[in-house]
Design an enzyme around this catalytic site. Structure first.
Site: not given
Ligand code: ADP
Ligand code: AMP
Length: 214
Positions: A13, A88, A127, A160, A171
């Site tokens: 995302k 969420r 990541r 992280r 999660r």
């Molecule tokens: P989210 O915001 O949904 O938690 P991220 O954008 O941080 O996810 O992506 C999660 C991990 O996967 C990151 O390390 C990112 O670089 C990697 N990633 C994102 N999109 C892709 C993809 N299409 N193919 C492979 N790896 C990806």
């Molecule tokens: P993210 O960076 O989107 O993966 O979010 C990291 C963490 O932040 C999640 O696992 C939740 O603990 C918290 N968080 C982020 N967005 C929300 C939301 N909309 N509602 C509740 N918790 C959230």
């Protein structure tokens, strides 16, 4: 254009939201980034949010909804915004709807970045995040130029705490229980679009741009 990014944690995302925000000149609003910035700055909100985040749980709706409602009322959101990681839960989606309805507005698109659980576990284990500027990398799919140093600001990149394997499983369960129902919520509102998030990042982006059609 007002867009919601849906998808499991680690679906991509944030990766996509940053590019969409740049292409359409709209702000990228990530609740996860907002909470992490609060943790870094030692605020009261950060202290409270950290307790939940470290457990892989959701931060309670009452700490989350007002934050987003206030953020989207700011001037830079006049022409739209992209929400990443919010809503969420169904109550969060309803709070967003109430706030927008008051302004005579509604969301335009909810984009579900669809990735099966098996791929998610690999994505999150690889990541790496810069806790200084929020940039995100992947050790295999999107590595930094210099090992463990952020390309943007040169700070260290880290795994992280909530990307550690035991927390990732938790999660994912939270996602399936509390967030996945939003797919039907937005399908019923006729704004749901689904992309195959297992494809390479560039292809996912091209697919999203094609379905936004603007
Ligand atoms: P989210 O915001 O949904 O938690 P991220 O954008 O941080 O996810 O992506 C999660 C991990 O996967 C990151 O390390 C990112 O670089 C990697 N990633 C994102 N999109 C892709 C993809 N299409 N193919 C492979 N790896 C990806
Ligand atoms: P993210 O960076 O989107 O993966 O979010 C990291 C963490 O932040 C999640 O696992 C939740 O603990 C918290 N968080 C982020 N967005 C929300 C939301 N909309 N509602 C509740 N918790 C959230």
């Amino acid at each position: 254009m007002k867009i919601i990014m849906l998808g499991a944690p680690g679906a991509g995302k944030g990766t996509q939201a940053k590019q969409i925000a740049a292409k359409y000149s709209i702000p990228h609003i990530s609740t996860g980034d907002i909470f992490r910035a609060n943790i870094k700055n030692g605020t009261e909100l950060g202290k409270k949010a950290k307790e939940y985040m470290d457990q892989g749980a959701l931060v309670p709706d009452e700490l989350t909804c007002d934050l987003v409602v206030d953020r989207i009322a700011q001037d830079d959101c006049k022409n739209g915004f992209i929400l990443d990681g919010f809503p969420r839960t169904i109550p969060q989606a309803e709070a967003l709807d109430v706030a927008l309805t008051k302004r005579g507005e509604s969301m335009d698109y909810a984009i579900d970045v669809d990735v099966p659980d098996q791929n998610i576990v690999d994505r999150m284990g690889g990541r790496r995040a810069c806790l200084n500027c929020g940039a995100t990398y992947h050790v295999v799919f999107n590595p930094t130029k210099v090992e463990e140093k952020c390309d943007n600001c040169g700070s260290d990149t880290v795994l992280r705490d909530d990307d550690k394997p035991e927390t990732v499983q938790k999660r994912l369960k939270v996602y399936h229980d509390q967030t996945q129902p939003l797919i039907d919520y937005y399908k019923n509102k006729n704004i749901l679009k689904t992309v195959d998030g297992t494809q390479p990042m560039d292809k996912v982006f091209t697919d999203i741009v094609a379905l936004l059609g603007e």
